[in-house]
Every structure is written in C-alpha cells, then in structure tokens.
Enzyme design. Structure first.
Site: not given
Length: 462
Positions: A382-383
């Site tokens: 994800c991030a």
C-alpha cells in the site's frame, strides 16, 4: 536477545493519554488521491462496477461528514470474544466504518482486552454486558470456533440478538458463527444461510436451509464462509444498510480481486529462493494509522503457516490506533526490543499515517537497510513502498508496486499494474484488497506453494 517485557495491564491502556494514541487522518492528502484505503466486494459484478466507479471518481473515504439536517449514522455492533477470528472482526468493522456507520466493537468478556485468534491482541470499545439497553441497526458476529463458542455462551448477547432479530433488524455472521451461534439460538430457523464449509452440515440442525456459497443474503440476515470472503461479506452488509451505490463507493479504492475464489497470482522477477534457518522469523512493524486489514493479514496468515511473527510498535506505547480506529492492536514488543533480534523477513503494512511514521523512524529504516544489504527478504504494501522503501533507496534497481494513486512516487513504475510483485528478496503489494494475496505469496516464498494453497483453501480464499 533482549527479554520481552510483560504487556501493560488493561487499566494502563484505558488511562493512557489519548493524544499519544491518536493518529491524523491526513484527509487533505486523501482528497488528492493519496488514500491508503482498500476494499473488497460482495460479488464479481460489484467488483467490476466498483473498479469503474474508482476510475470515474478517485475517492479514498467516500462518505463525508453529514450536515445537521441529515439522518444519524447507522449504528453497528461487532461482537467479539476470546478466540474470535481477528480478520473477520476487523474487516467488518473497517468497511462499515468506511461506509459511514457508527461502529462499536464490544467484547463478550469482562475486560476490554481481547485475546483473539492466532495470538492477536486488541482493545474493544465496550463490553456487551453494558450495551443491553442500546439499539443497533446491525449486529455482526465474526467467527473462529473458540470465539463463536464464547459468543454463544454470552447470555446478554443472546438476549440482545434475539430481541434485535424479533424486531426484524439486520444480523450478520461469518465463518463458524452462523452454525455455532445463530443457528444454535434459533435465529436462522427457516432462513437460507451459509457458514464455513467444514460446518455446513451443522446448519440443518437449527432448521436452516444450508447454502454452499460465499455470501448468502436472506431477508434481514447476511451470512458468509470465512476470512477469504470477509470483504465480500462486509460489502454485502454495507449494501443492505446503505444501498448499492455506497457499496460501490466503498469498494472502489480497496482494489479487490476482479474474480473471487481463484488462486492468487504473483508477478516475479529475478527469482531467488528465500532461505531461512529453521522456523522463519518475521517482523511486522505497526504504527498509529497502520491499515488494520493489511497488518492482520500478515500476522494471521503467517502464523497459520507456523512462522514466528513478532509485532513491534514503533510508537512509545504498545497499543496502536489503527487506520480506521476500530481495532486497536496491542503489539508484542516495542521496536527497541525487536532491533536486538534477527529476522528472516521484515514486512510493513500500509496506511499513510503509519507509513509516514515508519519512514521517519531511524531505527526501523536502519533495520530495513541492514536486511536488504544482507540479502534477506523485506517487503511492504500500500503506502509503504512509496513512502518508506522508495525514499530510502530500498527500491533501487527493483521492480515494485504500491497503492495505485501513489505509484507515481516510484522511480520504476513498470510493475505497478500487478497486485503482488516479487523481485529477488523484495515483495510489494497494492492495497487492503490485495493483502491476503500478499500474505499468501509470502507463505509460498517461505514455505512453498503447497502450504500456501492449503492455507488459501482453509481461509475460503480459493
């Protein structure tokens, strides 16, 4: 190796300074497409519609604050107990929260600290016994054999659910809970329902019409089969409460599988064998704002595979306020203690606030660099690929993926279309909707494909 300090008592958590536990939503970044949300869907058609919606209107948290004239949020109770499947509870709470519901996670035990399945510990919001006079629009029961048995034996919860069902209000149950709890209480008599495939035969004992399907909706009851169907289940609940459009809005940024029930896929470059001496030792760092579904998939799935997973807090307290504030995880150790240990794999969940904390934590960055330099595996979802690995040179010369609206931050974006990417000793993935695939791919690299597929089937993922 440093000794692991005992976990603080429950009173310490309750009395903890709220400012230390709070994590910013980073709403401005989300409005620009920098969200770390992810989603799942109740069906393949919903997945396609949600993907289409996400392309038309990139949103991270689709429900905005209501004005004074708008109706109050729907109230949802997610009941938990010792032995509850943490992923089933967290996924329902997380996704209903994204839809705008007012979610309360309440424990059937006397304390607020829940000893859930697979060694996961988290803090509930309340106790079931203190909510008997409350009214809810939806009551959700996660599974887990031990957890379901404990929910079944909770008399205040049984009283609440029976009264709730008699009024025609919505109930949801997943995994073992439909057979062990609702059928036992007679709530499902005459209803079509499903549960974990291993328990389908027990549904008929309660006068239930058993259906072998991933998610079954019959009037005011929604049932589902297990961890691998949890996102579909949660989105079905959103659709029942708020309608199809809201379910699609919530589903869009989760980047769930286009087709459910199939085998996970891995895009691999520069294939190497991940070597471990003995049982693999895995570090999962967590921070305020970490995505709960991503963190719990790593913890749950890898522990099912018999890996020795250590959950380490990078904050100054063991209790972590997760991305959607619904399941506050309690770490096994503090990062300082983990730094004195050796790990075969270090793997980070996403969530933008959590990733920003990771990238500014020198000790964790140092551990990651040492891991990469020694040729040992590391990974992120994800991030975290964009905000932790990339700025610290840990993606140099590597193919990787990340949360799609953050892909432009990667120097090499050529593999960003894939859900799980392996390049030598590095593994990356996209979003909460790819988190189970990510965890299963790690199991395959550490233990072999046969074990990963067996776990996927146990989860009803495939």
């Amino acid at each position: 190796m440093a000794a692991v300090a005992p976990a603080p008592e429950e009173e310490d958590y309750v009395a903890a300074d709220a400012a230390k536990l709070a994590a910013p939503h980073v709403e401005d970044d989300e409005r620009q497409g920098g969200c770390c949300c992810c989603c799942g869907t109740a069906s393949s058609s919903l997945a396609r519609r949600a993907t289409s919606w996400c392309r038309r209107k990139l949103v991270s948290r689709p429900v905005v604050c209501r004005g004074p004239t708008e109706p109050a949020a729907k109230r949802v109770l997610v009941a938990v107990a010792a032995g509850t499947e943490p992923l089933e509870a967290a996924t329902a709470a997380d996704i209903l929260d994204r839809a705008g519901a007012r979610v309360t996670v309440a424990t059937a035990s006397s304390g607020l600290i829940v000893e859930a399945g697979h060694g996961v510990r988290f803090a509930a919001d309340a106790r079931v016994a203190g909510l008997e006079a409350e009214e809810f629009d939806l009551i959700v029961l996660p599974g887990g054999m031990a957890g379901s048995a404990n929910l079944r034996d909770c008399k205040p919860l049984e009283k609440m659910v029976r009264k709730h069902a008699e009024k025609g209000r919505m109930c949801g149950a997943i995994g073992a809970a439909p057979a062990v709890v609702l059928a036992r209480w007679g709530v499902l008599q005459g209803f079509k329902a499903t549960c974990h495939p291993a328990l389908l035969g027990r549904l008929g004992d309660g006068g239930v019409i058993a259906v072998d399907d991933r998610v079954v909706k019959d009037r005011n009851v929604v049932t589902s089969q297990g961890i691998g169907t949890a996102i579909e289940f949660a989105l079905a609940l959103v659709e029942q409460l708020y309608g199809q459009r809201t379910a699609e809005e919530v589903a869009g940024p989760l980047y769930m599988r286009p087709k459910q029930g199939v085998k996970y896929s891995i895009q691999e470059y520069n294939q190497v064998q991940w070597k471990c001496t003995g049982t693999p030792r895995v570090l999962v760092p967590v921070a305020n704002g970490s995505e709960e579904m991503e963190a719990l998939n790593l913890i749950d799935v890898l522990r099912r595979a018999s890996a020795r997973v250590t959950v380490a807090s990078v904050e100054d307290v063991p209790r972590i306020v997760t991305r959607h504030y619904k399941l506050n995880l309690i770490a096994d150790v503090m990062l300082e203690q983990a730094a004195e240990m050796e790990f075969d794999l270090i793997v980070m969940p996403g969530g933008l606030p959590g990733a920003l904390k990771f990238t500014s934590t020198d000790k964790l960055v140092g551990m990651l660099k040492k891991q990469a330099e020694s040729g040992r595996p590391y990974g992120a979802i994800c991030a975290s690929p964009a905000y932790v690995l990339e700025p610290h040179g840990l993606l140099k010369g590597k193919k990787a993926t990340s949360f799609p609206p953050m892909a432009h931050l990667l120097t090499d974006q050529s593999a960003c279309e894939y859900r799980v990417v392996v390049d030598g000793n590095l593994m990356t993935s996209r979003a909460p909707g790819t988190a189970t695939e990510f965890a299963l791919a790690i199991v395959e690299k550490l233990f072999g494909e046969e074990k990963a597929v067996a776990i996927a089937k146990e989860l009803v993922f495939m």
